[in-house]
Design a protein around this motif. Structure first.
Motif, mmCIF file in Angstrom:
data_model
loop_
_atom_site.group_PDB
_atom_site.id
_atom_site.type_symbol
_atom_site.label_atom_id
_atom_site.label_comp_id
_atom_site.label_asym_id
_atom_site.label_seq_id
_atom_site.Cartn_x
_atom_site.Cartn_y
_atom_site.Cartn_z
ATOM 1 N N ASP A 309 0.853 -1.183 0.000
ATOM 2 C CA ASP A 309 0.000 0.000 0.000
ATOM 3 C C ASP A 309 0.891 1.236 0.000
ATOM 4 O O ASP A 309 2.090 1.153 0.289
ATOM 5 C CB ASP A 309 -0.949 -0.004 1.201
ATOM 6 C CG ASP A 309 -0.214 0.039 2.533
ATOM 7 O OD1 ASP A 309 0.720 0.858 2.681
ATOM 8 O OD2 ASP A 309 -0.567 -0.739 3.438
ATOM 9 N N PRO A 310 0.357 2.431 -0.341
ATOM 10 C CA PRO A 310 1.203 3.631 -0.496
ATOM 11 C C PRO A 310 2.071 3.950 0.711
ATOM 12 O O PRO A 310 3.230 4.329 0.569
ATOM 13 C CB PRO A 310 0.177 4.738 -0.760
ATOM 14 C CG PRO A 310 -0.980 4.030 -1.385
ATOM 15 C CD PRO A 310 -1.040 2.694 -0.719
ATOM 16 N N GLY A 311 1.516 3.806 1.928
ATOM 17 C CA GLY A 311 2.304 4.120 3.117
ATOM 18 C C GLY A 311 3.485 3.199 3.286
ATOM 19 O O GLY A 311 4.607 3.629 3.585
ATOM 20 N N GLN A 312 3.267 1.902 3.113
ATOM 21 C CA GLN A 312 4.361 0.936 3.240
ATOM 22 C C GLN A 312 5.397 1.118 2.133
ATOM 23 O O GLN A 312 6.596 1.010 2.362
ATOM 24 C CB GLN A 312 3.788 -0.478 3.199
ATOM 25 C CG GLN A 312 2.898 -0.824 4.377
ATOM 26 C CD GLN A 312 2.102 -2.082 4.123
ATOM 27 O OE1 GLN A 312 1.825 -2.432 2.980
ATOM 28 N NE2 GLN A 312 1.724 -2.771 5.204
ATOM 29 N N GLU A 313 4.920 1.392 0.927
ATOM 30 C CA GLU A 313 5.836 1.604 -0.199
ATOM 31 C C GLU A 313 6.721 2.812 0.040
ATOM 32 O O GLU A 313 7.929 2.790 -0.225
ATOM 33 C CB GLU A 313 5.046 1.763 -1.491
ATOM 34 C CG GLU A 313 5.937 1.892 -2.724
ATOM 35 C CD GLU A 313 5.127 1.924 -4.002
ATOM 36 O OE1 GLU A 313 5.751 1.972 -5.084
ATOM 37 O OE2 GLU A 313 3.884 1.922 -3.932
#
Length: 408
Positions: A309-313
């Motif tokens: 997901d964007p945060g983890q990426e």
């Protein structure tokens, strides 16, 4: 690689400089050996004086002082030629006239002093094998023509009785010998130039990669804020003019100024956020290009098919960026590994993403900025806010490992 204090761009590290110094010392020693061998020639003549060897022309005698004086001159010549060779390897294509013509004058004087024509021809050949590549081609051509005739001009001063045929054969052999030595000199200097240019090219590519990234960000800032700041300047100036004549309109203009300022602030935040939260694949690609340009091989494993997901990426991209910066600034690495792997806790079933950035040659401080680890400390806080754990340690092979465990 260390960082240039002016451009803030990476520059050659101690390992690259050490390799260049070793290569330079080997080349200098190899070429200097060719010239140093001529110092044995006057000593051989000096010994022949006491041995009484060689056919001496009628009415002439061998003397001890001529080879002794030639030996002194040749010692000085060797020193000057060594200095010329050092300047050439430092990149100076036009030699110092004092060193160049001084060494050439010493060669000419020593040939006139030496009593055996073969010895004089050997001295000329040894100097030409090195000196021919230290000056521009036109000058070298004129000097070569003079050196070819020099041993023949010294014949009237020689007390030796040598048959003309022997002299011609010896002269031809000395020319071939000089050409053989010169080919070795040419190949050695050519390889040195290639090596130095390759190292400098790596440094230039690393600087270019960093500069292009800064220019891109500066261009984004200019495009985003140029219009907003210009409008702020115009409206604030208009409001100051209307403050006394039309307070209501001035207040309206200031309201618009306030709104424009908020929009500009939001644009800056969006730009910085976009700059920081780049895609993981783009960040790995950028880090790989910069490290490759600085001479470090990059090995990536586990990125293909990785969906986050964007945060983890964004968090994983930050780990890769800081790890790449750590390798660039605080190591002399020849290889860097960027590895992504998934793990699952057998007891709780919680899944995590493990990001590892490693290198094989870390500086003694272990990759920490100034020894305090400010960059790693900031990254550790960012990872902790995302629920992960960041660790960093030296490896047994002298490298450095940055490891982040990010919850999925």
């Amino acid at each position: 690689m260390t960082e240039d204090p002016v451009t803030r761009a990476p520059r050659r590290g101690p390992e690259a400089d050490r390799r260049l110094r070793i290569a330079r010392a080997i080349i200098m020693s190899t070429l200097a050996f060719i010239v140093v061998t001529v110092l044995a020639l006057p000593l051989a003549e000096f010994a022949s004086f006491f041995a009484g060897a060689g056919p001496v022309a009628e009415g002439r005698t061998l003397t001890w002082w001529r080879p002794a004086a030639a030996e002194v001159l040749l010692v000085v010549m060797v020193v000057l030629l060594f200095l010329l060779l050092r300047d050439r390897m430092d990149g100076r294509r036009i030699p110092d006239p004092r060193l160049y013509w001084g060494s050439l004058a010493l060669v000419a004087a020593s040939v006139l002093l030496l009593q055996t024509p073969v010895t004089g021809m050997s001295v000329v050949g040894a100097w030409w094998a090195i000196g021919a590549f230290l000056a521009p081609r036109r000058r070298t051509a004129a000097v070569t023509a003079g050196l070819v005739l020099l041993p023949w001009a010294a014949l009237p001063l020689s007390p030796m009785d040598t048959h003309p045929a022997v002299l011609v054969i010896t002269w031809v052999l000395m020319v071939l010998w000089a050409l053989l030595l010169a080919s070795g000199t040419l190949a050695t200097l050519w390889l040195w130039d290639i090596t130095a240019e390759a190292v400098e090219g790596q440094h230039a590519r690393a600087r270019l990669a960093v500069t292009e990234e800064r220019l891109r960000f500066a261009r984004d800032m200019h495009d985003l804020l140029g219009h907003s700041l210009s409008a702020l300047a115009v409206k604030s100036e208009l409001a100051s003019r209307l403050a006394e004549r039309d307070p209501a309109r001035a207040a309206a203009e200031m309201t618009e100024v306030n709104e424009l300022a908020r929009q500009a602030l939001q644009q800056v935040r969006s730009a910085v956020s976009g700059y920081r939260e780049v895609s993981l694949a783009d960040e790995v690609h950028t880090v790989g290009e910069v490290l490759s340009a600085s001479g470090t091989r990059v090995r990536v494993k586990g990125l293909d098919g990785l969906e986050l997901d964007p945060g983890q990426e964004s968090l994983a991209a930050w780990v890769v960026r800081e790890g790449g910066t750590n390798v660039l600034r605080h190591s002399d690495a020849t290889e860097c590994g960027i590895v992504f792997s998934r793990t699952e806790d057998a007891g709780t079933g919680e899944r995590s993403l493990v990001v590892e950035v490693s290198n094989d040659r870390a500086h003694p401080l272990g990759g920490r900025e100034g020894g305090s680890g400010n960059g790693l400390a900031g990254l550790s806080e960012r990872v902790a806010l995302g629920g992960g754990v960041l660790t960093s340690s030296r490896t047994r092979d002298g490298g450095f490992l940055l490891r982040a465990v990010l919850p999925l």
